[in-house]
Design an enzyme around this catalytic site. Structure first.
Site, short mmCIF file in Angstrom:
data_model
loop_
_atom_site.label_atom_id
_atom_site.label_comp_id
_atom_site.label_asym_id
_atom_site.label_seq_id
_atom_site.Cartn_x
_atom_site.Cartn_y
_atom_site.Cartn_z
N HIS A 271 -6.71 -11.12 5.66
CA HIS A 271 -6.58 -10.94 4.20
C HIS A 271 -5.50 -11.81 3.57
CE1 HIS A 271 -9.13 -7.70 5.18
NE2 HIS A 271 -8.24 -6.76 5.36
N GLU B 204 0.84 -1.19 0.00
CA GLU B 204 0.00 0.00 0.00
C GLU B 204 0.88 1.25 0.00
OE1 GLU B 204 -3.86 -0.56 2.37
OE2 GLU B 204 -2.31 -1.32 3.70
C1 BG6 Z 1 -8.16 -3.21 5.95
C2 BG6 Z 1 -7.02 -2.78 6.83
O1 BG6 Z 1 -8.76 -4.37 6.45
O2 BG6 Z 1 -7.69 -3.45 4.64
C3 BG6 Z 1 -6.35 -1.55 6.26
O3 BG6 Z 1 -7.49 -2.51 8.14
C4 BG6 Z 1 -5.93 -1.78 4.82
O4 BG6 Z 1 -5.23 -1.16 7.05
C5 BG6 Z 1 -7.11 -2.32 4.01
O5 BG6 Z 1 -5.49 -0.55 4.28
C6 BG6 Z 1 -6.67 -2.73 2.61
O6 BG6 Z 1 -7.80 -3.04 1.85
P1 BG6 Z 1 -7.94 -2.54 0.35
O7 BG6 Z 1 -9.23 -3.10 -0.12
O8 BG6 Z 1 -7.89 -1.05 0.38
O9 BG6 Z 1 -6.76 -3.12 -0.37
#
Ligand code: BG6
Length: 509
Positions: free
Chosen positions: A258, A234
């Site tokens: 995840h 990210e």
């Molecule tokens: C969330 C986390 O579950 O998922 C975050 O708490 C993270 O920290 C996010 O940024 C990432 O999800 P996506 O869909 O934005 O890739």
């Protein structure tokens, strides 16, 4: 998920209650997802949404902020003109707001009366979907209050389901305790533990890619695969979530949920059917087969990192310790890399390297399957030294798609090899409908399909694997934080994790 090969039809009558109606999740994701479902005619005519929160505001005020956010969401897709006021009005005509305190039993009595009224007015059939878009400390008490006020009792063919957000527990013990408390009130089939990564099309497609095509499965094993790399990188920092993050860190925030979902989808055996339990049984087996390391092994298989100041897309950004609500000497990790071994016949000896971090060089989530090298160098006496191993890259986000990298001869009189790419992009075939990722998940709860939700045992199996790492890190303060600059590829130690095995990460950018 059950709708893989059929055209989805509207869900049956129901009333949805969103606890945490004024929160970010409701505004940014849940309500825009409901709007998208309404656009696709997937919500029933006999439908009602009740928002519950502490603020004393009229329903209109609630609708207003929601409309703003939903318009912004449509806008972000690049086509603001696509916002459909008639669909929004349809949704709003079914929305009401109720002031309620989650700790106060009287609020649940009021809610029960409100829902009975809606059953009569909107013909919602007494089917209730409770969405807990609230801080995790409210999960168990809210379920207990719902139970005490009989709102979770299923009788006369009516269903009552509860959606629980993450984080589901803070460690193995608290996850077990939470499961124990909610399972005293609810049956497992009433609980939908959400992991929004499973709402991503590319993640769902992993199963189709593997099991609806005869092509890859014969090579999907230790005989042909050298290693698997799963990356969720990210560029965002902790944003306004410093307080939450200080208590959580990257490992808890991303890995047992995840990242393990991506790993399970990649490594699972073919389920006997696409039924919820058949799929979840196979995922469970993968996580159960992950080697749980001893505390003294943590240093060899886990790396943590924290970002310092740096730049993202050329713009300077502060380090984690300078973010709001973060301690100036915080030991909390914003990056984690792990080497995991799945101890079963398919994967014995194949390392799964996973990494995730904030403020990295690029936003990119991908699964990389690195195949073994060709068994023999056929090109003796030519300029070709050693052909590069083939790679299959599954891009989860952005630029969703699947690419296969292989060597080809560069045209010309001498034998030279170049890397080429067979590249499937979702956008080229299916277009890109704006989606929050929550549409499928909410719809699945309405139709009672739990395939994409975590069962109690799935959750606990994940925590069991990360627990030794949590314990070891808690016992030893990191000496070198911050150890990667914002906008970089992550800490040097993560590269060393693979170098020790004679391997390297596929670069993030
Ligand atoms: C969330 C986390 O579950 O998922 C975050 O708490 C993270 O920290 C996010 O940024 C990432 O999800 P996506 O869909 O934005 O890739």
């Amino acid at each position: 998920m059950g709708e893989i090969s059929t055209v989805a039809k509207a869900a049956g009558p129901c009333s949805m209650v969103i606890f945490g109606a004024g929160g970010d999740l409701t505004k940014r994701l849940v309500v825009p997802a409901l709007y998208n479902l309404a656009c696709g005619k997937l919500l029933p005519e006999q439908f009602a949404i009740t928002g519950v929160d502490l603020a004393d505001i009229p329903s209109d005020k609630w609708h207003e902020t929601l409309r703003e956010m939903t318009e912004q969401f449509v806008d972000a897709g690049g086509h603001p003109e696509d916002f459909k006021p008639e669909v929004w009005n349809w949704l709003v005509s079914r929305m009401s707001y109720l002031r309620g305190d989650l700790n106060d039993p009287a609020s649940y009595q009021k809610l029960a009366e409100h829902l009975r009224d809606l059953d009569a007015k909107q013909q919602t059939g007494g089917n209730y979907l409770f969405y807990l878009a609230v801080a995790d400390r409210f999960f168990a008490p809210t379920v207990e209050h719902l139970g005490a006020s009989k709102l979770t009792t299923q009788e006369n063919g009516q269903w009552r389901r509860v959606v629980i957000e993450k984080p589901f527990g803070h460690d193995l013990n608290s996850a077990r305790e939470l499961n124990r408390r909610i399972l005293r009130v609810l049956d497992e089939t009433q609980i939908y533990r959400i992991d929004h990564f499973l709402g991503k099309e590319t993640v769902q497609n992993l199963m189709v890619f593997r099991f609806a095509n005869g092509f890859f499965e014969p090579v999907w094993n230790r005989d042909r695969i050298d290693n698997v790399q799963i990356t969720v990188a990210e560029t965002v920092g902790v944003e306004r979530r410093g307080k939450f993050y200080e208590n959580t860190g990257a490992l808890r925030d991303m890995v047992p949920n995840h990242m393990f979902q991506l790993l399970a989808m990649t490594a699972m055996e073919a389920p006997s059917s696409f039924s919820a339990d058949a799929v979840r049984n196979e995922k469970e087996k993968v996580i159960e087969s992950l080697r749980v390391c001893a505390p003294e092994e943590v240093k060899c298989m886990a790396v943590r990192g924290q970002y310092g100041p740096g730049a993202i897309d050329g713009n300077p950004v502060v380090g984690y310790r300078q973010e709001a609500d973060v301690a100036p000497d915080s030991p909390v990790e914003t990056y984690v890399a792990l080497k995991l071994m799945i101890e079963n016949w398919r994967w014995a000896g194949v390392p799964f390297y996973i990494r995730t971090g904030k403020r990295l060089v690029k936003r990119k989530s991908a699964i990389v399957i690195r195949f073994k090298e060709a068994p023999q160098a056929l090109f003796r006496g030519t300029a070709v030294t050693r052909p590069a191993p083939n790679c299959l890259v599954i891009r989860v986000q952005p630029e969703e798609g699947i690419a296969l990298e292989f060597g080809a001869k560069i045209p010309g009189p001498t034998m030279k090899l170049g890397e080429v790419l067979m590249d499937f992009k979702y956008q080229d075939y299916f277009g890109a409908a704006p989606s929050t990722g929550y549409e499928t998940l909410i719809y699945d709860v309405m139709i009672g399909d739990a395939t994409l939700f975590q069962r109690a045992d799935n959750i606990e199996a994940g925590w069991r694997v990360v627990q030794p790492v949590l314990d070891f890190w808690a016992s030893e303060k990191p000496a070198n934080f911050p150890n990667y600059a914002a906008g970089s590829h992550g800490p040097q130690e993560a590269d060393e994790l693979l170098e020790r095995d004679g391997r390297s990460w596929r670069p993030i950018s």
